[in-house]
Design a protein around this motif. Structure first.
Motif, PDB file in Angstrom:
ATOM      1  N   ASP A   1      -2.332   0.308  -7.509  1.00 24.25           N
ATOM      2  CA  ASP A   1      -2.254   1.072  -6.263  1.00 24.25           C
ATOM      3  C   ASP A   1      -2.040   0.139  -5.070  1.00 24.25           C
ATOM      4  OD1 ASP A   1      -2.363   3.289  -4.649  1.00 24.25           O
ATOM      5  OD2 ASP A   1      -4.450   3.787  -5.063  1.00 24.25           O
ATOM      6  N   ASP A   2      -1.400   0.656  -4.032  1.00 25.19           N
ATOM      7  CA  ASP A   2      -1.206  -0.102  -2.787  1.00 25.19           C
ATOM      8  C   ASP A   2      -0.533  -1.445  -3.036  1.00 25.19           C
ATOM      9  OD1 ASP A   2      -2.579   2.013  -1.737  1.00 25.19           O
ATOM     10  OD2 ASP A   2      -4.439   0.920  -1.367  1.00 25.19           O
TER      11      ASP A   2
ATOM     12  N   GLY B   1       4.264  11.931  -0.958  1.00 32.74           N
ATOM     13  CA  GLY B   1       4.204  11.855   0.497  1.00 32.74           C
ATOM     14  C   GLY B   1       4.402  13.206   1.141  1.00 32.74           C
TER      15      GLY B   1
ATOM     16  N   ILE C   1     -15.923   5.756   1.433  1.00 31.69           N
ATOM     17  CA  ILE C   1     -15.778   5.066   0.140  1.00 31.69           C
ATOM     18  C   ILE C   1     -16.239   3.594   0.241  1.00 31.69           C
ATOM     19  CG2 ILE C   1     -14.121   4.245  -1.616  1.00 31.69           C
ATOM     20  CD1 ILE C   1     -14.656   7.146  -2.072  1.00 31.69           C
TER      21      ILE C   1
ATOM     22  N   THR D   1      -5.583  12.758  -7.470  1.00 33.38           N
ATOM     23  CA  THR D   1      -6.732  13.445  -6.859  1.00 33.38           C
ATOM     24  C   THR D   1      -7.332  12.562  -5.770  1.00 33.38           C
ATOM     25  OG1 THR D   1      -8.312  12.605  -8.485  1.00 33.38           O
ATOM     26  CG2 THR D   1      -7.295  14.704  -8.967  1.00 33.38           C
ATOM     27  N   LEU D   2      -7.660  13.198  -4.670  1.00 36.18           N
ATOM     28  CA  LEU D   2      -8.225  12.492  -3.515  1.00 36.18           C
ATOM     29  C   LEU D   2      -9.497  13.216  -3.096  1.00 36.18           C
ATOM     30  CD1 LEU D   2      -4.759  12.155  -1.802  1.00 36.18           C
ATOM     31  CD2 LEU D   2      -6.118  10.194  -2.593  1.00 36.18           C
ATOM     32  N   ILE D   3     -10.541  12.453  -2.866  1.00 33.61           N
ATOM     33  CA  ILE D   3     -11.831  13.067  -2.553  1.00 33.61           C
ATOM     34  C   ILE D   3     -11.915  13.479  -1.081  1.00 33.61           C
ATOM     35  CG2 ILE D   3     -13.043  10.905  -2.008  1.00 33.61           C
ATOM     36  CD1 ILE D   3     -15.465  12.098  -3.603  1.00 33.61           C
TER      37      ILE D   3
ATOM     38  N   ILE E   1     -20.925   4.806  -5.270  1.00 29.68           N
ATOM     39  CA  ILE E   1     -19.586   5.120  -5.769  1.00 29.68           C
ATOM     40  C   ILE E   1     -19.595   5.418  -7.268  1.00 29.68           C
ATOM     41  CG2 ILE E   1     -18.923   2.717  -6.270  1.00 29.68           C
ATOM     42  CD1 ILE E   1     -16.581   5.410  -4.852  1.00 29.68           C
TER      43      ILE E   1
ATOM     44  N   GLU F   1      -5.825   4.685 -11.124  1.00 31.38           N
ATOM     45  CA  GLU F   1      -5.202   3.858 -10.077  1.00 31.38           C
ATOM     46  C   GLU F   1      -6.189   2.780  -9.650  1.00 31.38           C
ATOM     47  OE1 GLU F   1      -3.505   5.968  -6.797  1.00 31.38           O
ATOM     48  OE2 GLU F   1      -2.225   7.201  -8.090  1.00 31.38           O
TER      49      GLU F   1
ATOM     50  N   ASP G   1     -11.573   6.889   3.692  1.00 30.11           N
ATOM     51  CA  ASP G   1     -11.532   5.533   4.249  1.00 30.11           C
ATOM     52  C   ASP G   1     -12.841   5.168   4.944  1.00 30.11           C
ATOM     53  OD1 ASP G   1      -9.008   4.835   3.395  1.00 30.11           O
ATOM     54  OD2 ASP G   1      -8.041   5.860   5.078  1.00 30.11           O
TER      55      ASP G   1
ATOM     56  N   GLU H   1       7.954  10.183   3.879  1.00 28.33           N
ATOM     57  CA  GLU H   1       7.868  11.210   4.922  1.00 28.33           C
ATOM     58  C   GLU H   1       9.217  11.712   5.402  1.00 28.33           C
ATOM     59  OE1 GLU H   1       5.391   9.804   8.112  1.00 28.33           O
ATOM     60  OE2 GLU H   1       3.565   9.830   6.882  1.00 28.33           O
TER      61      GLU H   1
ATOM     62  N   LEU I   1      -9.827   4.453  -8.879  1.00 30.60           N
ATOM     63  CA  LEU I   1     -11.036   3.746  -9.294  1.00 30.60           C
ATOM     64  C   LEU I   1     -11.310   2.644  -8.297  1.00 30.60           C
ATOM     65  CD1 LEU I   1     -11.187   2.761 -13.076  1.00 30.60           C
ATOM     66  CD2 LEU I   1     -12.192   4.736 -11.947  1.00 30.60           C
TER      67      LEU I   1
ATOM     68  N   PRO J   1      -1.747  16.470   0.469  1.00 28.63           N
ATOM     69  CA  PRO J   1      -2.752  16.771  -0.568  1.00 28.63           C
ATOM     70  C   PRO J   1      -3.176  18.237  -0.451  1.00 28.63           C
ATOM     71  CG  PRO J   1      -3.283  14.716   0.571  1.00 28.63           C
ATOM     72  CD  PRO J   1      -2.168  15.363   1.344  1.00 28.63           C
TER      73      PRO J   1
HETATM   74  P1  C2E Z   1      -4.640   5.888  -1.789  1.00 28.64           P
HETATM   75  O1  C2E Z   1      -5.156   5.967  -3.173  1.00 28.64           O
HETATM   76  O2  C2E Z   1      -3.572   4.881  -1.530  1.00 28.64           O
HETATM   77  O3  C2E Z   1      -4.166   7.367  -1.439  1.00 28.64           O
HETATM   78  C1  C2E Z   1      -3.089   7.672  -0.602  1.00 28.64           C
HETATM   79  C2  C2E Z   1      -3.535   8.053   0.787  1.00 28.64           C
HETATM   80  O4  C2E Z   1      -2.378   8.260   1.610  1.00 28.64           O
HETATM   81  C3  C2E Z   1      -4.302   9.380   0.867  1.00 28.64           C
HETATM   82  O5  C2E Z   1      -5.232   9.274   1.938  1.00 28.64           O
HETATM   83  C4  C2E Z   1      -3.203  10.376   1.197  1.00 28.64           C
HETATM   84  O6  C2E Z   1      -3.689  11.560   1.817  1.00 28.64           O
HETATM   85  C5  C2E Z   1      -2.365   9.564   2.142  1.00 28.64           C
HETATM   86  N1  C2E Z   1      -0.960  10.002   2.194  1.00 28.64           N
HETATM   87  C6  C2E Z   1      -0.230  10.560   1.209  1.00 28.64           C
HETATM   88  N2  C2E Z   1       1.038  10.792   1.600  1.00 28.64           N
HETATM   89  C7  C2E Z   1       1.123  10.377   2.882  1.00 28.64           C
HETATM   90  C8  C2E Z   1       2.197  10.355   3.857  1.00 28.64           C
HETATM   91  O7  C2E Z   1       3.319  10.762   3.611  1.00 28.64           O
HETATM   92  N3  C2E Z   1       1.890   9.827   5.083  1.00 28.64           N
HETATM   93  C9  C2E Z   1       0.652   9.362   5.389  1.00 28.64           C
HETATM   94  N4  C2E Z   1       0.435   8.888   6.618  1.00 28.64           N
HETATM   95  N5  C2E Z   1      -0.382   9.358   4.493  1.00 28.64           N
HETATM   96  C10 C2E Z   1      -0.141   9.859   3.255  1.00 28.64           C
HETATM   97  P2  C2E Z   1      -6.740   9.702   1.804  1.00 28.64           P
HETATM   98  O8  C2E Z   1      -6.875  10.937   0.962  1.00 28.64           O
HETATM   99  O9  C2E Z   1      -7.339   9.699   3.158  1.00 28.64           O
HETATM  100  O10 C2E Z   1      -7.374   8.515   0.941  1.00 28.64           O
HETATM  101  C11 C2E Z   1      -7.432   7.215   1.442  1.00 28.64           C
HETATM  102  C12 C2E Z   1      -7.883   6.230   0.385  1.00 28.64           C
HETATM  103  O11 C2E Z   1      -9.222   6.506  -0.012  1.00 28.64           O
HETATM  104  C13 C2E Z   1      -7.065   6.298  -0.900  1.00 28.64           C
HETATM  105  O12 C2E Z   1      -5.850   5.587  -0.756  1.00 28.64           O
HETATM  106  C14 C2E Z   1      -8.028   5.672  -1.884  1.00 28.64           C
HETATM  107  O13 C2E Z   1      -7.984   4.277  -1.805  1.00 28.64           O
HETATM  108  C15 C2E Z   1      -9.370   6.146  -1.364  1.00 28.64           C
HETATM  109  N6  C2E Z   1      -9.818   7.309  -2.166  1.00 28.64           N
HETATM  110  C16 C2E Z   1      -9.503   8.621  -2.025  1.00 28.64           C
HETATM  111  N7  C2E Z   1     -10.104   9.376  -2.973  1.00 28.64           N
HETATM  112  C17 C2E Z   1     -10.800   8.520  -3.750  1.00 28.64           C
HETATM  113  C18 C2E Z   1     -11.648   8.667  -4.925  1.00 28.64           C
HETATM  114  O14 C2E Z   1     -11.840   9.755  -5.468  1.00 28.64           O
HETATM  115  N8  C2E Z   1     -12.216   7.525  -5.428  1.00 28.64           N
HETATM  116  C19 C2E Z   1     -12.001   6.284  -4.886  1.00 28.64           C
HETATM  117  N9  C2E Z   1     -12.594   5.217  -5.440  1.00 28.64           N
HETATM  118  N10 C2E Z   1     -11.218   6.111  -3.798  1.00 28.64           N
HETATM  119  C20 C2E Z   1     -10.626   7.202  -3.245  1.00 28.64           C
END
Ligand code: C2E
Ligand code: MG
Ligand code: MG
Ligand code: MG
Length: 290
Positions: A182-183, A260, A78, A60-62, A87, A152, A75, A242, A121, A266
């Motif tokens: 993660d990462d 990906g 957060i 899940t992504l916010i 947060i 994560e 980015d 990708e 998290l 997402p």
């Molecule tokens: P993350 O946890 O490493 O999430 C993966 C990010 O990569 C997501 O960006 C996702 O949309 C993006 N992504 C996935 N597949 C691909 C791909 O094939 N190519 C590319 N270029 N990007 C891809 P997003 O949604 O913008 O989130 C960015 C970061 O923000 C996340 O990295 C995470 O660290 C943080 N985040 C997102 N939602 C939450 C949340 O609910 N709580 C917390 N604490 N952090 C969050």
């Protein structure tokens, strides 16, 4: 502006710093409004088995739909919410919402029973003394089995205080909830610690996957990380898959799962339903099968 103030006025902040401090302050205020006005939502990115292309779960992504500024990416806000402590409230909401959504998807057989929901998290949430209590109560309220939830945590969060991180992780593990790092590869963790962390899943950072097959060093690192993680009994997920070439390389090196744009961006809950019903077709799709 420095010029307007005249040459005898001392400037504490550079123009850039001024700008970022102001943006920071206004973001803090707007985040409060966003919480109150429910401008946050969740999207779900499928994780796919690289062995049979079945869905193994979703992350899940916010998202923040700002009334004037449009979509603001995590980015940008957060890190601010992390600094201000907001947060904790946001994260609590994400955790509960994620479990609620996944619970209804599993109960209605849209997702397989073994599917997991992975929730990010932040560092502040991870060290929050109320975390465990919060996890337990969310599992109870939403009635999902603990093995359906995965948290994560980034490598850098874990490295802030290694000894207490190990303790917190062990407590989380006792609840039955899984832990993903993660990462992976972007922080500064030493292998001496990795072996002491009770990690179930290792997510290879997108920066290593991105330049496959052009960058031979990234390929060597990715292959070595997959092999290492398997020796430590971890499941490996590649982020940011990708292209076909990346998929092929990851499969050849026994990477367990991928996430990906090649599989899916997402998705909103409605789109996820659609995706899941088409998943069988995806499995037979020649674009993805080797
Ligand atoms: P993350 O946890 O490493 O999430 C993966 C990010 O990569 C997501 O960006 C996702 O949309 C993006 N992504 C996935 N597949 C691909 C791909 O094939 N190519 C590319 N270029 N990007 C891809 P997003 O949604 O913008 O989130 C960015 C970061 O923000 C996340 O990295 C995470 O660290 C943080 N985040 C997102 N939602 C939450 C949340 O609910 N709580 C917390 N604490 N952090 C969050
Ligand atoms: Mg993540
Ligand atoms: Mg990640
Ligand atoms: Mg990443």
């Amino acid at each position: 502006r420095a010029k307007e103030l005249g040459r005898n006025n001392f400037q504490f902040f550079s123009e850039d710093m001024n700008h970022s401090i102001l943006e920071h302050l206004s973001l803090e205020k707007e985040i409060n409004e966003a919480i109150a006005r429910q401008q946050f939502s969740l999207v779900f990115q499928p994780k796919i088995s690289l062995f049979d292309f079945g869905i193994t779960g979703v992350e899940t992504l916010i998202r923040w739909q700002h009334p004037e500024k449009g979509m603001i990416t995590p980015d940008r806000f957060i890190p601010v919410a992390e600094e201000t402590g907001q947060i904790l409230e946001i994260g609590s909401w994400v955790l509960e919402q994620s479990c609620r959504q996944i619970s209804s998807l599993i109960r209605s057989n849209v997702l397989p029973e073994h599917a997991k929901v992975a929730v990010n998290l932040s560092a502040r949430q991870f060290t929050d003394p109320h975390l465990l209590q919060r996890i337990r109560s969310v599992l109870e309220i939403t009635n999902i089995p603990p093995h359906c939830l995965e948290l994560e945590i980034t490598e850098s969060t874990l490295m802030e205080d290694v000894e207490s991180a190990i303790q917190i992780m062990q407590e989380i593990k006792k609840t039955g909830v899984a832990i993903a790092i993660d990462d992976f590869g972007t922080g500064y963790s030493s292998l001496a610690y990795i072996k002491r962390f009770p990690i179930d899943v290792l997510k290879v950072d997108r920066s290593f996957v991105m330049d496959i097959p052009e960058d031979k060093n990234d390929m060597a690192i990715t292959a070595a990380v997959i092999a290492m993680a398997h020796k430590l009994s971890m499941t490996v997920v590649a982020e940011g898959v990708e292209t076909q070439e990346q998929l092929q390389f990851l499969r050849q090196n026994n990477c367990d799962e991928g996430q990906g744009y090649l599989f899916s961006r997402p998705l909103s809950l409605g789109q996820l339903h659609q995706f899941l019903s088409e998943n069988e077709r995806l499995k037979d799709n020649n674009d993805i099968t080797l």
